[in-house]
Design a protein around this motif. Structure first.
Motif, PDB file in Angstrom:
ATOM      1  N   SER A 239      -6.999  -1.614  -8.042  1.00 53.46           N
ATOM      2  CA  SER A 239      -6.150  -0.723  -8.468  1.00 53.46           C
ATOM      3  C   SER A 239      -6.137   0.298  -6.922  1.00 53.46           C
ATOM      4  N   MET A 240      -7.015   0.280  -5.828  1.00 54.92           N
ATOM      5  CA  MET A 240      -6.418   0.788  -4.148  1.00 54.92           C
ATOM      6  C   MET A 240      -5.711   0.370  -4.244  1.00 54.92           C
ATOM      7  N   ARG A 241      -5.610  -0.924  -3.909  1.00 54.34           N
ATOM      8  CA  ARG A 241      -4.035  -1.737  -3.623  1.00 54.34           C
ATOM      9  C   ARG A 241      -3.180  -0.823  -3.507  1.00 54.34           C
ATOM     10  N   GLU A 242      -2.728  -0.761  -5.210  1.00 57.99           N
ATOM     11  CA  GLU A 242      -2.011  -0.083  -6.245  1.00 57.99           C
ATOM     12  C   GLU A 242      -1.323   1.405  -5.439  1.00 57.99           C
ATOM     13  N   LEU A 243      -2.593   2.416  -4.976  1.00 56.55           N
ATOM     14  CA  LEU A 243      -2.865   3.174  -4.956  1.00 56.55           C
ATOM     15  C   LEU A 243      -2.214   3.714  -3.832  1.00 56.55           C
TER      16      LEU A 243
END
Length: 322
Positions: A239-243
């Motif tokens: 999720s952090m990579r997407e954010l």
């Protein structure tokens, strides 16, 4: 320095004994031995390998740096490699490689450095001493639970830093260079975190295989809890990579919007400035015209410039170009 513990029938019986006594203790089926080495020499590794009958390849893996987190199965023991992680004050990811040898009634941990707080691990064992009778599964769970909790803490701290980047995007005066640098550093940190945490899913799941006989029914729920934490770390990382990708795309979009707004303003002011230039150029021609050679000609040109410029300004403001 080395640390050691001896449990007999689920009760802590001795601590701090030398490696030379390990082989004597492991002969007792009712005993469970833990021995810890921090940055050991080849001679120390050879001694513990001889005492427990460890496979030479597993001992060789300890001496090689930057091993991938993994679980190797040998005839006489299991060999695990995990990494303890932490973030320092500058946001740099620091790690400690921890190699683990598991036999029927002994566990040996080999730490690359002292970044892993081994006292915190022993405190977890002491807090759950009622499960000490589960042998090496109890010791391994305490270690893995502490390591994975460290992974989760690092992931949550990185998640907070990503949220800070999102807030910086909409500052009145955003610092583009600073924002890009922090985004790049966070992407590198999360990539390193992913390399360490992603293999943990297969590692923890592999320990639960029935043919290994490592985890009994009483300890299975605790290892499933560790596995759930591993999944949470993996999901947080994704999720952090997407954010971060969204932050980058949003930053580029905002930069494009700001550039468009600037270009509209520059173009509008250029149009307003062009009107007085064209009027003064017209009235400066060397042929007679209305008001030529008279004061009224000056006032007519001034009036035209003011009226036209103000009209353009009002129109551009209405169109939100200024």
């Amino acid at each position: 320095m080395s640390r050691a513990r001896l449990y007999r029938n689920g009760v802590l019986e001795a601590e701090g004994f030398p490696v030379s006594e390990v082989s004597e203790h492991v002969r007792d089926p009712s005993a469970t031995v833990w021995f810890d080495l921090c940055a050991p020499s080849e001679a120390e590794l050879a001694a513990i390998g001889e005492a427990l009958g460890l496979h030479p390849l597993s001992v060789e893996d300890v001496l090689q740096e930057q091993q991938r987190p993994k679980l190797d199965v040998y005839d006489s023991h299991l060999f695990l490699t995990v990494y303890a992680l932490t973030l320092d004050a500058t946001g740099t990811l620091r790690h400690c490689e921890v190699d683990v040898f598991l036999t029927a009634n002994a566990m040996v941990t080999v730490r690359e450095n002292d970044l892993l707080d081994i006292d915190a691990v022993t405190h977890r064992w002491d807090a759950a001493r009622e499960r000490a009778g589960q042998g090496v599964a109890f010791l391994l769970h305490g270690l893995l639970d502490y390591v994975v909790d460290g992974h989760l803490q690092v992931a949550e701290e990185l998640d907070d830093r990503v949220e800070e980047l999102e807030d910086l995007l909409f500052d009145d005066r955003p610092q583009g260079h600073h924002l890009q640098r922090r985004t790049f550093e966070l992407r590198k940190t999360m990539l390193r975190l992913r390399r360490v945490t992603k293999p943990m899913r297969d590692l923890v799941d592999g320990l639960d295989r029935r043919e290994l006989g490592m985890i009994g029914a009483d300890m299975a729920p605790y290892f499933r809890d560790v596995y759930d934490h591993v999944l949470r770390v993996s999901e947080l990382n994704e999720s952090m990579r997407e954010l971060l990708g969204n932050v980058r795309e949003t930053y580029l979009t905002l930069q494009g919007n700001r550039m468009n707004a600037i270009m509209k303003k520059v173009t509008s002011w250029a149009a307003i400035i062009a009107v007085p230039t064209s009027i003064t150029g017209f009235f400066g021609q060397n042929v007679p015209f209305f008001g030529y050679g008279l004061p009224s000609g000056l006032w007519i040109s001034v009036l035209l410039m003011v009226v036209t410029s103000v009209s353009l300004y009002v129109v551009f403001r209405k169109w939100d170009w200024l």
